[in-house]
Scaffold this active site. Structure first.
Site, PDB file in Angstrom:
ATOM      1  N   GLU A  91       0.827  -1.204   0.000  1.00 13.71           N
ATOM      2  CA  GLU A  91       0.000   0.000   0.000  1.00 13.71           C
ATOM      3  C   GLU A  91       0.861   1.253   0.000  1.00 13.71           C
ATOM      4  O   GLU A  91       1.864   1.322   0.687  1.00 13.71           O
ATOM      5  CB  GLU A  91      -0.840   0.036   1.278  1.00 13.71           C
ATOM      6  CG  GLU A  91      -1.782  -1.116   1.397  1.00 13.71           C
ATOM      7  CD  GLU A  91      -2.569  -1.059   2.699  1.00 13.71           C
ATOM      8  OE1 GLU A  91      -2.423  -0.078   3.453  1.00 13.71           O
ATOM      9  OE2 GLU A  91      -3.334  -1.998   2.933  1.00 13.71           O
ATOM     10  N   CYS A 104       2.824   8.336   1.894  1.00 19.73           N
ATOM     11  CA  CYS A 104       3.230   7.381   2.916  1.00 19.73           C
ATOM     12  C   CYS A 104       3.636   6.097   2.209  1.00 19.73           C
ATOM     13  O   CYS A 104       2.805   5.478   1.542  1.00 19.73           O
ATOM     14  CB  CYS A 104       2.060   7.157   3.874  1.00 19.73           C
ATOM     15  SG  CYS A 104       2.388   5.930   5.142  1.00 19.73           S
ATOM     16  N   CYS A 111       4.632  -7.141   7.936  1.00 15.04           N
ATOM     17  CA  CYS A 111       5.532  -6.707   9.006  1.00 15.04           C
ATOM     18  C   CYS A 111       5.593  -7.816  10.043  1.00 15.04           C
ATOM     19  O   CYS A 111       4.594  -8.496  10.274  1.00 15.04           O
ATOM     20  CB  CYS A 111       4.985  -5.431   9.664  1.00 15.04           C
ATOM     21  SG  CYS A 111       6.120  -4.695  10.874  1.00 15.04           S
ATOM     22  N   CYS A 115       2.976  -5.721  16.579  1.00 16.49           N
ATOM     23  CA  CYS A 115       2.304  -4.773  17.482  1.00 16.49           C
ATOM     24  C   CYS A 115       0.809  -5.100  17.589  1.00 16.49           C
ATOM     25  O   CYS A 115       0.160  -5.400  16.581  1.00 16.49           O
ATOM     26  CB  CYS A 115       2.505  -3.341  17.001  1.00 16.49           C
ATOM     27  SG  CYS A 115       4.236  -2.859  16.929  1.00 16.49           S
ATOM     28  N   CYS A 118      -1.901  -3.131  15.336  1.00 20.65           N
ATOM     29  CA  CYS A 118      -1.578  -2.797  13.952  1.00 20.65           C
ATOM     30  C   CYS A 118      -2.041  -3.859  12.966  1.00 20.65           C
ATOM     31  O   CYS A 118      -1.783  -5.049  13.151  1.00 20.65           O
ATOM     32  CB  CYS A 118      -0.070  -2.600  13.814  1.00 20.65           C
ATOM     33  SG  CYS A 118       0.427  -2.096  12.162  1.00 20.65           S
ATOM     34  N   CYS A 336      -2.983   1.494   8.641  1.00 21.85           N
ATOM     35  CA  CYS A 336      -1.879   0.679   8.126  1.00 21.85           C
ATOM     36  C   CYS A 336      -2.271  -0.749   7.794  1.00 21.85           C
ATOM     37  O   CYS A 336      -2.691  -1.494   8.655  1.00 21.85           O
ATOM     38  CB  CYS A 336      -0.763   0.619   9.161  1.00 21.85           C
ATOM     39  SG  CYS A 336      -0.426   2.211   9.866  1.00 21.85           S
TER      40      CYS A 336
HETATM   41  N1  SAH Z   1       7.057   0.198  11.893  1.00 18.66           N
HETATM   42  C1  SAH Z   1       7.132   1.629  11.926  1.00 18.66           C
HETATM   43  C2  SAH Z   1       6.403   2.309  10.776  1.00 18.66           C
HETATM   44  C3  SAH Z   1       5.046   1.790  10.413  1.00 18.66           C
HETATM   45  S1  SAH Z   1       3.739   2.100  11.559  1.00 18.66           S
HETATM   46  C4  SAH Z   1       6.645   2.132  13.265  1.00 18.66           C
HETATM   47  O1  SAH Z   1       6.247   1.315  14.089  1.00 18.66           O
HETATM   48  O2  SAH Z   1       6.712   3.327  13.517  1.00 18.66           O
HETATM   49  C5  SAH Z   1       3.420   3.801  11.361  1.00 18.66           C
HETATM   50  C6  SAH Z   1       2.600   4.388  12.485  1.00 18.66           C
HETATM   51  O3  SAH Z   1       1.242   3.978  12.414  1.00 18.66           O
HETATM   52  C7  SAH Z   1       3.122   3.934  13.823  1.00 18.66           C
HETATM   53  O4  SAH Z   1       3.184   4.950  14.765  1.00 18.66           O
HETATM   54  C8  SAH Z   1       2.087   2.912  14.176  1.00 18.66           C
HETATM   55  O5  SAH Z   1       2.162   2.641  15.510  1.00 18.66           O
HETATM   56  C9  SAH Z   1       0.819   3.554  13.667  1.00 18.66           C
HETATM   57  N2  SAH Z   1      -0.329   2.653  13.640  1.00 18.66           N
HETATM   58  C10 SAH Z   1      -0.337   1.327  13.437  1.00 18.66           C
HETATM   59  N3  SAH Z   1      -1.560   0.810  13.586  1.00 18.66           N
HETATM   60  C11 SAH Z   1      -2.378   1.824  13.915  1.00 18.66           C
HETATM   61  C12 SAH Z   1      -3.770   1.931  14.227  1.00 18.66           C
HETATM   62  N4  SAH Z   1      -4.575   0.870  14.237  1.00 18.66           N
HETATM   63  N5  SAH Z   1      -4.260   3.156  14.521  1.00 18.66           N
HETATM   64  C13 SAH Z   1      -3.459   4.239  14.516  1.00 18.66           C
HETATM   65  N6  SAH Z   1      -2.156   4.202  14.243  1.00 18.66           N
HETATM   66  C14 SAH Z   1      -1.599   3.017  13.938  1.00 18.66           C
END
Ligand code: SAH
Length: 350
Positions: A91, A104, A111, A115, A118, A336
């Site tokens: 994406e 972006c 990944c 987390c 995510c 994401c």
């Molecule tokens: N791996 C890197 C970059 C990708 S995530 C990182 O962790 O920073 C980019 C941002 O989107 C991160 O801050 C992540 O925590 C956030 N993100 C992921 N899932 C999300 C969600 N469900 N709602 C809001 N932000 C989210």
């Protein structure tokens, strides 16, 4: 056939060597590839016809294809699902902001950071993207903007699917290449890289000579909570991440942004706000609060407006620079990895 899309100028010069053409031809080809949207050598009309024919016989231009596109109702956010030669799809999101066009990009297909909040983590990681594949995302969107209204990409956030510092060389190569005048000529200050806190690579990045902005995904103010929602914290604990970010800010003189997703009842109370203030005391840093985009597959909810505001106000009252992320594209699953997951699930049902 050698694919030349994504090659740097020196690399293009090497590839063109056997064709015995003057050096400036490589730059012309680069401009066609990255600034003029050429899909084929036939379009490169400032090259001699015979050369175009020979290039066409021996080289290829591997642009990714758009396997999906979603536009938000207000027309400001566009999300593309780009598919590479091997069928891997990622994406890329375009946000038409008041201050310019921001994109972006993804750095990995999927990944494996795992987390809890995510969507990118749901199906694990397929593979790292190559430098050229990351570059292609920016070039394809830039082409789209140029055709739309003569626009261009103004800022790049490396915040799509994947952990960029787990694909360090390709990501750094991408930043350097996009900065070149024969690609988009984008200043380093117009890049932001977001990491979940891969500490050794944060130190490497500080030394890399690319003064980009750094965002750190913090999401919790203590190790106990951060371990629960970000497994990488067991390897690189909070205090080490903050120390690396502090070092980055001092060396590059760039303010580091901490991203903090607000999750209802989990990390959004006053005790957490208090801990966060203590943790960041005295740093050249700001906090970006992100009310969670609820992911269908996870049972994590967005706090009420009141809770979001009181968290924000607590930080502000204690002299922490704080912003709340404005939401764009929620109607097109811009959270994401959500579009890609839908795609993967559809593929699996076939
Ligand atoms: N791996 C890197 C970059 C990708 S995530 C990182 O962790 O920073 C980019 C941002 O989107 C991160 O801050 C992540 O925590 C956030 N993100 C992921 N899932 C999300 C969600 N469900 N709602 C809001 N932000 C989210």
């Amino acid at each position: 056939m050698a694919d030349i899309f994504g090659l740097s100028l020196p690399e293009l010069q090497d590839v063109l060597e056997p064709f015995q053409v003057p050096k400036y031809r490589a730059r012309q080809v680069a401009e066609w590839l990255y600034q003029r949207g050429a899909q084929s050598f036939g379009e490169m009309t400032n090259l001699p016809k015979t050369l175009r024919v020979r290039l066409n016989e021996e080289l290829s231009i591997g642009r990714p294809s758009a396997a999906g596109r979603l536009d938000s109702v207000d027309g400001r956010t566009t999300k593309l699902l780009l598919e590479f030669k091997d069928g891997t799809a990622v994406e890329t999101v375009l946000m038409r902001q008041p201050y310019g066009n921001s994109i972006c990009v993804s750095t990995q297909a999927g990944c494996n950071m795992g987390c809890a909040f995510c969507a990118s983590a749901l199906h694990g990681m397929t593979r790292n993207l190559t430098r050229n594949e990351i570059l292609a995302q920016a070039v394809v969107i830039n082409d789209m903007l140029r055709e739309e209204n003569g626009g261009k990409v103004d800022t790049v956030v490396i915040m799509g699917s994947g952990e960029p510092l787990m694909n360090y060389d390709n990501v750094l190569g991408f930043i350097r290449l996009l900065h070149e005048d024969y690609v988009l000529g984008l200043g380093y200050r117009n890049f932001t890289l977001s990491t979940s806190g891969i500490v050794p690579k944060m130190y490497d990045l500080a030394e890399a000579g690319v003064p980009i902005s750094l965002s750190v995904s913090l999401h919790a103010p203590n190790n106990e909570l951060r371990n629960r929602i970000m497994p990488i914290n067991r390897k690189f604990p909070l205090e080490d991440v903050v120390a690396a970010a502090r070092h980055y800010a001092e060396l590059t003189k760039r303010r580091v942004t901490y991203e903090y997703i607000l999750i209802d009842g989990l990390n959004d109370g006053e005790p957490q706000a208090k801990e966060l203030v203590k943790l960041l005391h005295g740093q050249l840093a700001s906090v970006n609060l992100i009310p969670i985009n609820p992911v269908r597959e996870r049972n994590l909810l967005r706090p009420s407006r009141v809770r979001i505001e009181s968290f924000e106000h607590y930080l502000a009252a204690h002299k922490v620079v704080v912003t709340v992320r404005r939401e764009m594209g929620a109607d097109i699953q811009a959270a994401c990895g959500q579009l890609r997951n839908r795609h993967l699930e559809q593929e699996m049902q076939k």
